[in-house]
Design an enzyme around this catalytic site. Structure first.
Site, short mmCIF file in Angstrom:
data_model
loop_
_atom_site.label_atom_id
_atom_site.label_comp_id
_atom_site.label_asym_id
_atom_site.label_seq_id
_atom_site.Cartn_x
_atom_site.Cartn_y
_atom_site.Cartn_z
N HIS A 38 0.84 -1.21 0.00
CA HIS A 38 0.00 0.00 0.00
C HIS A 38 0.87 1.26 0.00
CE1 HIS A 38 -3.24 -2.69 1.15
NE2 HIS A 38 -2.52 -3.10 2.16
N HIS A 67 5.81 6.51 6.39
CA HIS A 67 5.45 6.04 5.06
C HIS A 67 4.97 7.25 4.26
CE1 HIS A 67 1.68 6.10 7.30
NE2 HIS A 67 1.18 6.49 6.14
N HIS A 118 2.48 8.84 0.74
CA HIS A 118 1.38 8.72 -0.22
C HIS A 118 1.77 9.61 -1.38
CE1 HIS A 118 -1.26 6.98 2.97
NE2 HIS A 118 -0.51 7.75 3.74
N HIS A 125 3.98 10.66 6.26
CA HIS A 125 3.39 10.48 7.60
C HIS A 125 4.36 9.78 8.53
CE1 HIS A 125 -0.84 10.53 5.61
NE2 HIS A 125 -0.39 11.75 5.87
N THR A 135 -5.83 6.82 7.76
CA THR A 135 -6.40 6.99 6.41
C THR A 135 -6.38 5.65 5.66
OG1 THR A 135 -4.28 7.51 5.34
CG2 THR A 135 -5.51 9.36 6.31
N THR A 136 -6.10 4.58 6.41
CA THR A 136 -6.18 3.23 5.83
C THR A 136 -7.02 2.38 6.76
OG1 THR A 136 -4.20 2.58 7.04
CG2 THR A 136 -3.88 3.33 4.76
N1 LIG Z 1 -0.63 -1.24 5.89
C1 LIG Z 1 -0.56 0.11 6.03
N2 LIG Z 1 -0.81 0.79 7.15
C2 LIG Z 1 -0.65 2.13 6.96
C3 LIG Z 1 -0.89 3.07 8.03
C4 LIG Z 1 -0.78 2.66 9.38
C5 LIG Z 1 -0.99 3.59 10.39
C6 LIG Z 1 -1.34 4.91 10.05
CL1 LIG Z 1 -1.58 6.08 11.32
C7 LIG Z 1 -1.48 5.28 8.71
S1 LIG Z 1 -1.88 6.92 8.23
N3 LIG Z 1 -1.97 6.99 6.65
O1 LIG Z 1 -3.17 7.26 8.81
O2 LIG Z 1 -0.78 7.74 8.71
C8 LIG Z 1 -1.26 4.37 7.70
C9 LIG Z 1 -0.28 2.49 5.68
S2 LIG Z 1 -0.11 1.13 4.73
ZN LIG Z 2 -0.37 7.70 5.75
#
Ligand SMILES: Nc1nc(-c2ccc(Cl)c(S(N)(=O)=O)c2)cs1
Ligand SMILES: [Zn+2]
Length: 265
Positions: free
Chosen positions: A71, A98, A100, A123, A206-207
């Protein structure tokens, strides 16, 4: 049983994939305090309690693991990396970072400012120190703190991002991971002095399962990346091990602000 895994709109509309797009996501994803949102900056409310952050372990140069998790591209952050202040009630320890992105420079961010979207969004995910949370505080609204940085196209190479961008070649398909050349999180961020100004609101992952347990910080100062560095994410990474689909537009649609306010430091 769920016959398919969650995915982004761009994957759901691709006939080669059978997966659940954003409007079919389960868990808390259809609730009313979701993320991301558009931030109308002139409707934000000044909050004097939103002071400076103190970052610990952010300048430590480490060889960190980075993986393609199907992802996004995710850098594991070990203990010792944490934040305090920033209007948060206690210390939060970093777990991962990670990003986006899109290959179009105005489509890759999750949050938008006054309707404007950016090339990417990074993020940094933190969890409240596992501590004294009593039984009913099972999933407090502020269990997770995410620091969000908008990324826009700049005309110079961002040297701090070089170890991450160079690692992308080694993790094209899901579940591949590699070790990056030594780098620090601080290398990825805008100048430290510019991290005083940020937006703050209560939202969700957001996931899936979109848990409404995230206190969001969206910094006003943007990261600048060269166009080639931005494009590398969409060109080197794939959503699937058959390499049928490049990983791009891994962005959740905007969610309603509803009865929430956005605060500003
Ligand atoms: N498998 C995956 N998990 C995430 C993830 C996990 C925790 C969080 Cl807090 C988030 S986000 N986009 O809200 O920051 C994304 C991405 S891809
Ligand atoms: Zn994120």
């Amino acid at each position: 049983a769920k016959e398919s895994h969650w995915c982004y709109e761009v994957q759901a509309e691709n006939p080669q994939f059978s997966c659940e797009g954003p409007d079919q996501w389960g868990g808390d994803c259809q609730k009313s305090h979701q993320s991301p949102i558009n931030i109308m900056t002139n409707e934000t409310r000044l909050d004097h309690h939103l002071g400076d952050f103190s970052f610990s372990g952010y300048d430590k140069k480490e060889r960190r693991t980075v993986q393609n998790n199907g992802h996004s591209v995710m850098v594991s952050l070990e203990s010792g990396v944490a934040i305090n202040g920033g209007g948060l009630t206690t210390q939060y320890r970093a777990t991962q970072l990670h990003l986006h992105w899109s290959e179009k420079v105005d489509k890759g961010s999750e949050h938008s400012l006054n309707g404007q979207r950016f090339a990417m969004e990074m993020h940094i995910v933190h969890e409240k120190g596992a501590g004294t949370s009593s039984v009913e505080e099972e999933n407090p609204k502020d269990k997770i703190a995410v620091l969000a940085f908008l990324v826009e196209e700049g005309d110079e190479l961002n040297e701090g991002f070089r170890p991450l961008v160079e690692a992308l070649d080694r993790i094209p398909i899901p579940n591949m991971s590699t070790t990056m050349e030594p780098s620090s999180i601080m290398d990825l961020l805008p100048k430290k002095g510019k991290l005083r100004h940020y937006f703050r609101y209560q939202g969700s992952l957001t996931t899936p399962d979109c848990d409404e347990t995230v206190v969001w910080t969206v910094f006003k100062e943007h990261i600048q990346l060269h166009k080639d560095q931005i494009l590398a994410f969409s060109q080197k990474l794939y959503y699937d091990k058959e390499q049928k689909m490049r990983m791009t537009d891994n962005v959740r649609p905007l969610q309603h602000l509803g009865d929430r306010l956005v605060y500003t430091s």
